[in-house]
Design a protein around this motif. Structure first.
Motif, mmCIF file in Angstrom:
data_model
loop_
_atom_site.group_PDB
_atom_site.id
_atom_site.type_symbol
_atom_site.label_atom_id
_atom_site.label_comp_id
_atom_site.label_asym_id
_atom_site.label_seq_id
_atom_site.Cartn_x
_atom_site.Cartn_y
_atom_site.Cartn_z
ATOM 1 N N ASN A 173 40.732 34.176 43.604
ATOM 2 C CA ASN A 173 41.667 33.055 43.496
ATOM 3 C C ASN A 173 42.189 32.640 44.869
ATOM 4 O O ASN A 173 42.414 31.448 45.136
ATOM 5 C CB ASN A 173 42.826 33.439 42.582
ATOM 6 C CG ASN A 173 43.669 32.236 42.186
ATOM 7 O OD1 ASN A 173 43.129 31.211 41.741
ATOM 8 N ND2 ASN A 173 44.980 32.346 42.354
ATOM 9 N N ALA A 174 42.376 33.651 45.735
ATOM 10 C CA ALA A 174 42.836 33.333 47.092
ATOM 11 C C ALA A 174 41.750 32.640 47.886
ATOM 12 O O ALA A 174 42.032 31.752 48.728
ATOM 13 C CB ALA A 174 43.280 34.620 47.802
ATOM 14 N N ALA A 175 40.499 33.007 47.628
ATOM 15 C CA ALA A 175 39.385 32.403 48.359
ATOM 16 C C ALA A 175 39.126 30.981 47.903
ATOM 17 O O ALA A 175 38.712 30.117 48.690
ATOM 18 C CB ALA A 175 38.126 33.255 48.193
ATOM 19 N N GLN A 176 39.333 30.735 46.576
ATOM 20 C CA GLN A 176 39.079 29.397 46.025
ATOM 21 C C GLN A 176 40.281 28.961 45.195
ATOM 22 O O GLN A 176 40.271 29.058 43.964
ATOM 23 C CB GLN A 176 37.807 29.398 45.166
ATOM 24 C CG GLN A 176 36.545 29.713 45.957
ATOM 25 C CD GLN A 176 35.320 29.749 45.062
ATOM 26 O OE1 GLN A 176 35.401 30.001 43.867
ATOM 27 N NE2 GLN A 176 34.161 29.468 45.667
ATOM 28 N N PRO A 177 41.354 28.516 45.848
ATOM 29 C CA PRO A 177 42.559 28.102 45.106
ATOM 30 C C PRO A 177 42.251 26.964 44.145
ATOM 31 O O PRO A 177 41.457 26.077 44.436
ATOM 32 C CB PRO A 177 43.517 27.641 46.216
ATOM 33 C CG PRO A 177 43.000 28.282 47.465
ATOM 34 C CD PRO A 177 41.516 28.365 47.304
ATOM 35 N N GLY A 178 42.867 27.018 42.987
ATOM 36 C CA GLY A 178 42.694 25.967 41.996
ATOM 37 C C GLY A 178 41.517 26.163 41.072
ATOM 38 O O GLY A 178 41.350 25.410 40.109
ATOM 39 N N PRO A 212 34.559 32.078 38.668
ATOM 40 C CA PRO A 212 34.592 33.537 38.876
ATOM 41 C C PRO A 212 35.994 34.119 38.753
ATOM 42 O O PRO A 212 36.179 35.195 38.183
ATOM 43 C CB PRO A 212 34.025 33.708 40.285
ATOM 44 C CG PRO A 212 33.146 32.520 40.477
ATOM 45 C CD PRO A 212 33.838 31.393 39.758
ATOM 46 N N SER A 213 36.990 33.441 39.303
ATOM 47 C CA SER A 213 38.351 33.980 39.242
ATOM 48 C C SER A 213 38.870 34.012 37.806
ATOM 49 O O SER A 213 39.531 34.967 37.386
ATOM 50 C CB SER A 213 39.284 33.155 40.129
ATOM 51 O OG SER A 213 39.286 31.793 39.719
ATOM 52 N N ALA A 214 38.572 32.977 37.023
ATOM 53 C CA ALA A 214 39.014 32.936 35.624
ATOM 54 C C ALA A 214 38.330 34.037 34.805
ATOM 55 O O ALA A 214 38.957 34.689 33.957
ATOM 56 C CB ALA A 214 38.723 31.564 35.025
ATOM 57 N N ARG A 215 37.042 34.246 35.065
ATOM 58 C CA ARG A 215 36.313 35.293 34.336
ATOM 59 C C ARG A 215 36.816 36.678 34.725
ATOM 60 O O ARG A 215 36.938 37.577 33.894
ATOM 61 C CB ARG A 215 34.829 35.157 34.627
ATOM 62 C CG ARG A 215 34.232 33.886 34.024
ATOM 63 C CD ARG A 215 32.820 33.631 34.490
ATOM 64 N NE ARG A 215 31.904 34.678 34.034
ATOM 65 C CZ ARG A 215 30.608 34.697 34.344
ATOM 66 N NH1 ARG A 215 30.115 33.754 35.125
ATOM 67 N NH2 ARG A 215 29.851 35.661 33.891
#
Length: 421
Positions: free
Chosen positions: A215-220, A228-231
């Motif tokens: 999430n920090a690497a790809q905000p939003g 990936p962050s949501a999964r």
């Protein structure tokens, strides 16, 4: 059961002696009758006594009549007074409420003697055949026999009661031993459940850390369900739910064990005997010619006996399965250097050097079901290692063809229960 009692009393009534000239006799049947009436409280007193007297009368007529030169009616009249004895005995036994005095031996002997003497008097009056004996001689004989038979009845009753208590104690000991092993297995499984819960907690933290990194690497990107962050966040949540289920199961088992487990310690000799009894039952159920011996020196009282029982049980079962087709197993316990050393040795084929390194790994197994072809879970020795280490001990293995020895060393400071405790 009532039929069996009647037949037993009737058949023992055929064991007799003639004290006087005539048909009057003293029999063993009344001893059996009164003993069973005392022991089995639900037996109906009068109906049992009357039925036993009637069947015994029939036996005497059928057995003796073919060998006597007398009519069937004559044989009947010679033996029917004996029926009056059992009728009178049953009535007096019931009226005096003899069963209520089973805990008072003098009163019990007195009442049984009165029932016997009075019933014999009834039979003699019906027979009217004193046989030339004086009244004093007859009464002396009746009193002596009445007291003697009453003492035999009391002895028989207490022997049956003692035997019942012995059988109940044996059954209780067997149930207690079974409970010990069930709880030992539950505690071992609970140990693994808690260990798995800790592992799940660690995986959940890693999953959440991964989510934060992504999430920090790809905000939003969190707004996109397939990102990936949501999964990663969804996986962390799922693991959290699994963790909560594990905690609920573990807590439920702990609550059950809190009720079932005795808190005080057990001496080594006591739970060693439990292990020995259970093992011998297990070997007998396999119908396998295995010789096993248990040797222990000294004594220690511990409240960790469930863990020790589980350790030894797993090692012994492995040894029993390893010795094919038969073998010798030795289980020993000794104290040295402030530790309790438990060893299970067998004369099986041994473990290969390459397998010695991995034998304690979860899932390792060389056993499989000949019926289904499925491999064993391979958790037995892993259980042993983890339970041993939880007690601050260590387990070692030495093996060669013809001799395998598992040795578990446990610090006494982690086992002993002091008197203050």
């Amino acid at each position: 059961m009532i039929l069996h009692v009647i037949l037993l009393v009737s058949m023992t009534g055929l064991i007799f002696t003639h004290p006087f000239d005539g048909h009057f006799r003293f029999t063993l049947g009344v001893v059996v009758l009164a003993t069973l009436l005392l022991y089995f409280r639900r037996l109906p007193i009068i109906s049992i006594a009357v039925s036993a007297g009637g069947v015994m009368l029939l036996f005497r007529i059928l057995i003796k009549y073919p060998f006597l030169e007398e009519s069937l009616l004559s044989a009947f009249w010679h033996n029917v007074p004996a029926f009056s004895y059992y009728l009178a005995y049953g009535l007096l036994f019931s009226v005096f409420k003899v069963r209520d005095y089973r805990g008072n031996i003098p009163a019990l002997i007195l009442l049984l003697s009165i029932c016997d003497i009075a019933s014999n008097c009834v039979e003699l009056m019906i027979r009217q055949e004193p046989g030339g004996r004086s009244l004093e001689t007859i009464l002396t004989s009746l009193v002596a026999v009445g007291i003697a038979r009453s003492i035999l009845i009391v002895i028989g009753y207490y022997l049956m009661k003692r035997y019942r208590d012995f059988v109940l104690a044996e059954a209780h000991a067997a149930r207690y031993a079974e409970l010990i092993f069930i709880i030992a297995k539950l505690k071992a499984e609970l140990f693994y459940l808690k260990k798995s819960s800790a592992d799940i907690e660690l995986v959940m933290e890693k999953g959440y850390t991964l989510y934060q990194t992504l999430n920090a690497a790809q905000p939003g990107e969190l707004v996109r369900p397939e990102s990936p962050s949501a999964r990663a966040l969804a996986i962390a949540r799922d693991i959290h739910e699994v963790k909560k289920d594990y905690y609920r199961v573990a807590r439920g088992i702990e609550e059950i064990l809190d009720v079932a487990v005795r808190k005080e310690g057990l001496p080594l000799s006591e739970f060693f005997q439990i292990i020995e009894q259970n093992t011998r039952r297990y070997i007998n159920s396999l119908d396998k010619p295995v010789s096993i011996s248990f040797i222990y020196y000294g004594e220690v009282v511990t409240d960790k006996y469930y863990a020790v029982v589980s350790i030894l049980n797993n090692l012994i079962i492995n040894a029993v399965e390893a010795v094919e087709p038969a073998g010798i197993i030795t289980v020993t316990a000794r104290y040295s250097g402030g530790k309790l050393h438990l060893a299970v040795a067998d004369n099986g084929p041994g473990i290969s050097p390459e397998d010695v390194e991995v034998v304690f790994a979860p899932g390792y197994s060389t056993k499989f079901s000949e019926v289904t072809g499925q491999m064993s879970t391979g958790l037995g020795l892993s259980h042993v290692k983890n339970l041993t280490e939880s007690l601050g001990g260590e387990v070692t293995l030495t093996s060669k063809p013809g001799k395998t020895v598992f040795t578990v060393s446990l610090p006494l400071t982690n086992l002993e229960v002091s008197e203050a405790d």
